[in-house]
Design a protein around this motif. Structure first.
Motif, PDB file in Angstrom:
ATOM      1  N   TYR A 145       0.368  -1.212  -0.384  1.00 37.20           N
ATOM      2  CA  TYR A 145       0.267   0.207   0.663  1.00 37.20           C
ATOM      3  C   TYR A 145       1.148   1.045  -0.012  1.00 37.20           C
ATOM      4  N   ILE A 151      -4.074   5.079  -0.449  1.00 38.81           N
ATOM      5  CA  ILE A 151      -4.425   3.940   0.164  1.00 38.81           C
ATOM      6  C   ILE A 151      -5.574   4.493   0.139  1.00 38.81           C
ATOM      7  N   ARG A 154      -7.983   3.011  -3.075  1.00 38.56           N
ATOM      8  CA  ARG A 154      -7.947   1.822  -3.282  1.00 38.56           C
ATOM      9  C   ARG A 154      -9.588   0.386  -3.273  1.00 38.56           C
TER      10      ARG A 154
END
Length: 342
Positions: A145, A151, A154
């Motif tokens: 990550y 992040i 995602r």
């Protein structure tokens, strides 16, 4: 019976107010929950004979609103930097008599520098704790990550992530990711940041400022934006090994919560004594151990027994939230759009 109880309540309130004004062996502090250990208050009372009466607020806004609405009798409050700035502009806090605070020499210059954009000589606040808003990642469930707010793009983690229910924190982070300062006034920049957050929102379970620590500890959420103490206090030593604590260099925010003495404080001498007591290295070392935060009191570092969750040097590139009075309404307009977006 209700009338009698109301009368008794009024009498009690009058007596309490009288105590606030007349008893010089008492100090009224308005602050955050679980921020100052009870044993610290007990030690101060034992050494000085001054009893600290603590009242709690859950947000800077709550504290400020109460004081502006006429809340009286408090001596010390513990606002974050943006609200110290606001309260200073509103003439709500006392300019410090530094001759009564020789312990100021113990403070890390970096903590003081974070506040000098609005108070160049640090005349109005005494930093208490410096910390960061972090991203906590459960390494058991999340692999490979980025170490910043991207992040939240995602989609494979959809429903397993949370962001703070806090416009300032989230918008400042998105603006930072785009290279804009939190004080930017260009509406196009603010709209761009809001679009980024809308993308994040599609992947999060919720905006959460209350239970993110417990949700992370239970395994319901694998990525949370929040405050280290709220997260790590829910975890045992083994569970902590599976956590990656990220202080993003891009879009990262820090906080400096400071003691300020109110302009109309009824017990100012007691307030100075208490702040000077907190500045003692032995006293502050214990506080930092309990909170697991890096010590902003330099000599206290040699007395600490608990390794902090992060180092103060990790905060070098973070930005402290500022008063954005001129663009607050504009950011709030876009924040409301974010909240109703799908």
């Amino acid at each position: 019976m209700k009338k009698i109880l109301s009368l008794l309540a009024m009498i009690f309130l009058l007596v309490a107010c009288g105590e606030k004004k007349g008893n010089e062996n008492v100090l009224y502090l308005y602050g955050w929950a679980d921020y100052i250990p009870k044993e610290t208050y007990d030690q101060f009372e034992k050494e000085t004979g001054i009893k600290v009466v603590e009242d709690i607020y859950s947000s800077n806004e709550e504290m400020f609103t109460k004081l502006k609405a006429g809340g009286k009798g408090y001596d010390i409050v513990v606002p974050s930097a943006d609200y110290v700035e606001i309260m200073m502009k509103e003439n709500m806090i006392e300019k410090l008599d530094k001759s009564k605070l020789p312990g100021l020499k113990n403070l890390d210059p970096m903590a003081l520098e974070k506040l000098q954009y609005f108070d160049p000589e640090n005349n109005y606040e005494v930093p208490y704790v410096m910390g960061a808003t972090i991203i906590a990642v459960n390494k058991e469930h999340v692999k490979d990550y980025p170490r910043d707010y991207s992040i939240y793009n995602r989609s494979d983690l959809k429903g397993r992530m949370t962001l703070l229910d806090d416009m300032r924190e989230v918008m400042t982070s998105s603006l930072g990711m785009l290279g804009y300062p939190q004080t930017v006034s260009d509406e196009k920049a603010i709209a761009e940041a809001a679009d980024m957050v809308k993308g994040w929102k599609r992947n999060i379970a919720k905006f959460d400022s209350e239970s993110f620590g417990k949700g992370f500890a239970s395994g319901d959420f694998w990525v949370v934006q929040g405050y280290p103490d709220n997260i790590f206090r829910e975890l045992d030593e083994e569970e902590r090994k599976n956590v990656d604590l990220i202080i993003p260099e891009k879009g990262g925010t820090a906080y400096v919560d400071s003691f300020v003495i109110l302009e109309d404080a009824p017990h100012k001498e007691a307030a100075y004594k208490f702040i000077e007591f907190i500045l003692r290295p032995d006293v502050y070392a214990h506080i930092a151990d309990v909170l697991e935060t890096p010590s902003i009191n330099v000599p206290a570092r040699d007395l600490m027994k608990v390794k902090p969750l992060f180092e103060i040097s990790d905060l070098k590139n973070t930005q402290v939230l500022k008063d954005i009075h001129s663009t607050l309404d504009l950011q709030n307009k876009y924040w409301q759009e974010i909240l109703i977006s799908k």
